[in-house]
Design a protein around this motif. Structure first.
Motif, mmCIF file in Angstrom:
data_model
loop_
_atom_site.group_PDB
_atom_site.id
_atom_site.type_symbol
_atom_site.label_atom_id
_atom_site.label_comp_id
_atom_site.label_asym_id
_atom_site.label_seq_id
_atom_site.Cartn_x
_atom_site.Cartn_y
_atom_site.Cartn_z
ATOM 1 N N THR A 60 -2.598 3.908 12.276
ATOM 2 C CA THR A 60 -2.478 3.065 11.100
ATOM 3 C C THR A 60 -1.134 2.328 11.137
ATOM 4 O O THR A 60 -0.337 2.551 12.038
ATOM 5 C CB THR A 60 -2.573 3.912 9.809
ATOM 6 N N THR A 95 1.687 4.149 13.185
ATOM 7 C CA THR A 95 1.775 5.594 13.039
ATOM 8 C C THR A 95 0.992 6.251 14.160
ATOM 9 O O THR A 95 0.216 5.589 14.851
ATOM 10 C CB THR A 95 1.221 6.058 11.687
ATOM 11 N N ALA A 101 2.309 0.996 8.752
ATOM 12 C CA ALA A 101 3.101 1.194 7.547
ATOM 13 C C ALA A 101 4.278 0.228 7.543
ATOM 14 O O ALA A 101 4.652 -0.302 8.590
ATOM 15 C CB ALA A 101 3.603 2.629 7.470
ATOM 16 N N GLN A 154 -8.952 -1.441 7.080
ATOM 17 C CA GLN A 154 -8.555 -1.389 5.680
ATOM 18 C C GLN A 154 -7.800 -2.644 5.263
ATOM 19 O O GLN A 154 -7.974 -3.134 4.145
ATOM 20 C CB GLN A 154 -7.703 -0.142 5.420
ATOM 21 N N GLU A 183 -1.465 8.118 13.840
ATOM 22 C CA GLU A 183 -2.884 8.145 13.476
ATOM 23 C C GLU A 183 -3.573 6.808 13.741
ATOM 24 O O GLU A 183 -4.761 6.670 13.481
ATOM 25 C CB GLU A 183 -3.038 8.511 11.999
ATOM 26 N N SER A 231 0.835 -1.197 0.000
ATOM 27 C CA SER A 231 0.000 0.000 0.000
ATOM 28 C C SER A 231 0.874 1.252 0.000
ATOM 29 O O SER A 231 1.837 1.337 0.766
ATOM 30 C CB SER A 231 -0.903 0.005 1.229
ATOM 31 N N PRO A 232 0.530 2.234 -0.827
ATOM 32 C CA PRO A 232 1.312 3.475 -0.833
ATOM 33 C C PRO A 232 1.061 4.327 0.416
ATOM 34 O O PRO A 232 1.871 5.197 0.741
ATOM 35 C CB PRO A 232 0.838 4.195 -2.090
ATOM 36 N N ASN A 233 -0.042 4.047 1.114
ATOM 37 C CA ASN A 233 -0.393 4.797 2.326
ATOM 38 C C ASN A 233 -0.521 3.845 3.502
ATOM 39 O O ASN A 233 -0.859 2.665 3.325
ATOM 40 C CB ASN A 233 -1.731 5.513 2.128
ATOM 41 N N PRO A 234 -0.293 4.329 4.712
ATOM 42 C CA PRO A 234 -0.526 3.495 5.894
ATOM 43 C C PRO A 234 -1.987 3.043 5.955
ATOM 44 O O PRO A 234 -2.881 3.754 5.490
ATOM 45 C CB PRO A 234 -0.186 4.421 7.058
ATOM 46 N N LEU A 235 -2.214 1.865 6.510
ATOM 47 C CA LEU A 235 -3.557 1.276 6.572
ATOM 48 C C LEU A 235 -4.001 1.040 8.009
ATOM 49 O O LEU A 235 -3.186 0.738 8.875
ATOM 50 C CB LEU A 235 -3.569 -0.064 5.841
#
Length: 55
Positions: free
Chosen positions: A52, A48, A54, A19, A50, A11-15
């Protein structure tokens, strides 16, 4: 566990756990969270601020 790690790494973004779970059929976030925690403890993923995950 490898599939969960791969999902986060690709994934290009943290999940979030939700997700990650959505990427697998019939999987709930409650089942994915312990795997994410284990991968984090092994330093294979990082959490993270937030809430999520990574690679």
């Amino acid at each position: 566990m490898q599939a969960v790690r791969d999902a986060v790494q690709q994934s290009p973004n943290p999940l979030t756990a939700a997700q990650v779970a959505a990427r697998f059929r019939r999987t709930k976030p409650e089942k994915v969270q312990p795997l994410l925690d284990t991968l984090t403890a092994l330093s294979l993923l990082r959490p993270t601020e937030e809430g999520t995950y990574a690679a």
